[in-house]
Design an enzyme around this catalytic site. Sequence first.
Site, mmCIF file in Angstrom:
data_model
loop_
_atom_site.group_PDB
_atom_site.id
_atom_site.type_symbol
_atom_site.label_atom_id
_atom_site.label_comp_id
_atom_site.label_asym_id
_atom_site.label_seq_id
_atom_site.Cartn_x
_atom_site.Cartn_y
_atom_site.Cartn_z
ATOM 1 N N GLY A 130 0.849 -1.187 0.000
ATOM 2 C CA GLY A 130 0.000 0.000 0.000
ATOM 3 C C GLY A 130 0.880 1.230 0.000
ATOM 4 N N GLU A 362 -4.819 7.886 -0.862
ATOM 5 C CA GLU A 362 -4.010 8.820 -1.670
ATOM 6 C C GLU A 362 -2.684 9.077 -0.942
ATOM 7 O OE1 GLU A 362 -5.243 10.351 -4.637
ATOM 8 O OE2 GLU A 362 -7.272 9.570 -4.502
HETATM 9 C C1 LIG Z 1 -11.997 2.933 0.913
HETATM 10 C C2 LIG Z 1 -10.673 2.830 0.250
HETATM 11 C C3 LIG Z 1 -10.584 3.088 -1.115
HETATM 12 C C4 LIG Z 1 -9.354 2.979 -1.773
HETATM 13 N N1 LIG Z 1 -9.295 3.173 -3.128
HETATM 14 C C5 LIG Z 1 -8.136 2.886 -3.792
HETATM 15 C C6 LIG Z 1 -8.106 2.934 -5.231
HETATM 16 O O1 LIG Z 1 -9.091 3.252 -5.911
HETATM 17 N N2 LIG Z 1 -6.938 2.595 -5.839
HETATM 18 C C7 LIG Z 1 -5.819 2.232 -5.154
HETATM 19 O O2 LIG Z 1 -4.802 1.944 -5.785
HETATM 20 N N3 LIG Z 1 -5.831 2.178 -3.792
HETATM 21 C C8 LIG Z 1 -6.953 2.488 -3.094
HETATM 22 N N4 LIG Z 1 -6.980 2.413 -1.714
HETATM 23 C C9 LIG Z 1 -5.794 1.962 -1.007
HETATM 24 C C10 LIG Z 1 -5.095 3.027 -0.195
HETATM 25 O O3 LIG Z 1 -4.430 3.913 -1.052
HETATM 26 C C11 LIG Z 1 -4.173 2.305 0.793
HETATM 27 O O4 LIG Z 1 -5.004 1.695 1.779
HETATM 28 C C12 LIG Z 1 -3.175 3.235 1.437
HETATM 29 O O5 LIG Z 1 -2.222 3.664 0.501
HETATM 30 C C13 LIG Z 1 -2.434 2.582 2.626
HETATM 31 O O6 LIG Z 1 -1.920 1.349 2.277
HETATM 32 P P1 LIG Z 1 -2.192 0.078 3.233
HETATM 33 O O7 LIG Z 1 -3.636 0.026 3.506
HETATM 34 O O8 LIG Z 1 -1.557 -1.097 2.599
HETATM 35 O O9 LIG Z 1 -1.459 0.433 4.593
HETATM 36 P P2 LIG Z 1 0.095 0.147 4.945
HETATM 37 O O10 LIG Z 1 0.951 0.697 3.880
HETATM 38 O O11 LIG Z 1 0.230 -1.274 5.302
HETATM 39 O O12 LIG Z 1 0.261 1.031 6.242
HETATM 40 C C14 LIG Z 1 -0.100 0.603 7.556
HETATM 41 C C15 LIG Z 1 0.285 1.708 8.534
HETATM 42 O O13 LIG Z 1 1.707 1.889 8.523
HETATM 43 C C16 LIG Z 1 2.028 3.239 8.225
HETATM 44 N N5 LIG Z 1 3.283 3.281 7.454
HETATM 45 C C17 LIG Z 1 3.602 2.554 6.356
HETATM 46 N N6 LIG Z 1 4.827 2.882 5.921
HETATM 47 C C18 LIG Z 1 5.299 3.843 6.752
HETATM 48 C C19 LIG Z 1 6.511 4.585 6.848
HETATM 49 N N7 LIG Z 1 7.502 4.435 5.948
HETATM 50 N N8 LIG Z 1 6.661 5.472 7.858
HETATM 51 C C20 LIG Z 1 5.661 5.665 8.749
HETATM 52 N N9 LIG Z 1 4.479 5.007 8.715
HETATM 53 C C21 LIG Z 1 4.312 4.098 7.731
HETATM 54 C C22 LIG Z 1 0.845 3.745 7.425
HETATM 55 O O14 LIG Z 1 0.765 5.160 7.445
HETATM 56 C C23 LIG Z 1 -0.308 3.069 8.133
HETATM 57 O O15 LIG Z 1 -0.652 3.800 9.284
HETATM 58 C C24 LIG Z 1 -8.186 2.597 -1.043
HETATM 59 C C25 LIG Z 1 -8.287 2.366 0.338
HETATM 60 C C26 LIG Z 1 -9.498 2.476 0.981
HETATM 61 C C27 LIG Z 1 -9.567 2.200 2.460
#
Ligand SMILES: Cc1cc2nc3c(=O)[nH]c(=O)nc-3n(C[C@H](O)[C@H](O)[C@H](O)COP(=O)(O)OP(=O)(O)OC[C@H]3O[C@@H](n4cnc5c(N)ncnc54)[C@H](O)[C@@H]3O)c2cc1C
Length: 381
Positions: A130, A362
């Site tokens: 993500g 985003e």
């Molecule tokens: C309702 C919804 C709609 C969405 N729509 C789309 C879409 O249309 N297209 C698309 O491509 N994606 C979409 N997403 C995905 C969204 O962009 C991701 O959920 C988001 O980028 C976070 O990724 P993750 O959920 O894998 O969290 P992770 O990356 O696993 O993060 C988990 C936690 O760790 C923190 N973290 C991670 N890395 C670091 C770092 N280096 N330093 C500090 N903190 C960190 C994060 O901030 C978070 O708090 C959607 C998500 C939701 C919930």
Amino acid sequence: MDFALTEEQSAIFDMAKGFGTDRIAPNAAQWEKDGTIPRDLWPEVGELGFGGIYVSEEAGGAGLSRLDGTLIFEALSQSCASVAAFLSIHNMCCAMIDKFGSDEMKDRVLPGALPMQTILSYCLTEPGSGSDAAALKTKADRTNEGFSLTGTKAFISGGGYSDAYIVMARTGDGGPRGISAILVEDGTEGLSFGGLEDKMGWRSQPTRQVQMDECRVPAANLLGEEGHGFKYAMAGLDGGRLNIAACSLGAAQAALNATLAYMGERKAFGQSIDQFQALQFRIADMEIELEAARTFLRQAAWALDEGQADATKRCAMAKKFVTEAGSRIADQCLQLHGGYGYLADYGIEKIVRDLRVHQILEGTNEIMRLIVARKMLEARA
Ligand SMILES: Cc1cc2nc3c(=O)[nH]c(=O)nc-3n(C[C@H](O)[C@H](O)[C@H](O)COP(=O)(O)OP(=O)(O)OC[C@H]3O[C@@H](n4cnc5c(N)ncnc54)[C@H](O)[C@@H]3O)c2cc1C
């Protein structure tokens, strides 16, 4: 320094607000229950030019600025942040095609997408990546005709609903330079979707996994150049972040407006609750924070429009600041409604739920801080 909106910008805002009031607000709660936005809404949105807000006029778009775009999303989200944010994703895709796509792709895709006869989705996130989006694993192998895609995209807004998907997939080595952006049309053999995600907010938007199993697409579906997909995906996000922030701003404004009205009507201890100074201070604080958020957001949009060197940093700062301010304000508004704020009929709890995800997608707000800090350290060097 002129902070006023032009006459044209005020007219754009009013048009979007009027459309939202007439066509979205009365239906937003029902669409949330249905878990989908009726497809016939979109051509009406397209007629206003909102299908390609910042797509160039040569390509058939409205050719508006990023600042104009934030006004549209702020205005529409006063009626429903979920519907407005969905429109933002479609716009992000159209703008990517306009900016980076071949003439053939523009001629093929935009005539349907701009009037919103067809809807586009953006597929970057995967179950295992993500925030670290460049670690994506979906692969696109070369075939005689083009590419064969295999992999799974997670959390896709419009998954199983849209007509085409811009899929970031690996055509080369690990890392961002091995990623390309490829268009996959609905109905392509090997394309399937997961079940509807049951979400806290944005419930009117269908969110599903997008699964590709040897999904074959022609070479003409490659967006721009091979190996540049990650760059394109990130370029789209600066503006996407402004839009998401604008959605928080508009919805928080709607919550504050409703709260002001409610406080004049609700009585406690023999007077309307707007007479308690403790609560007056809270509405004043909300107004100050909202106005600061609005100014900050518009300044970031201006920086992106002007191609300022620090535009990416400003968009990240605005996204973090405005989405957190919006959620804080919506939550306070719920509190000032007392128990009624917790009931769906008053519309405030929906705003609280819808805005929460703006701190996550985003790019999470942690990633926004990461971008800001990196830029600061670069500048120091
Ligand atoms: C309702 C919804 C709609 C969405 N729509 C789309 C879409 O249309 N297209 C698309 O491509 N994606 C979409 N997403 C995905 C969204 O962009 C991701 O959920 C988001 O980028 C976070 O990724 P993750 O959920 O894998 O969290 P992770 O990356 O696993 O993060 C988990 C936690 O760790 C923190 N973290 C991670 N890395 C670091 C770092 N280096 N330093 C500090 N903190 C960190 C994060 O901030 C978070 O708090 C959607 C998500 C939701 C919930």
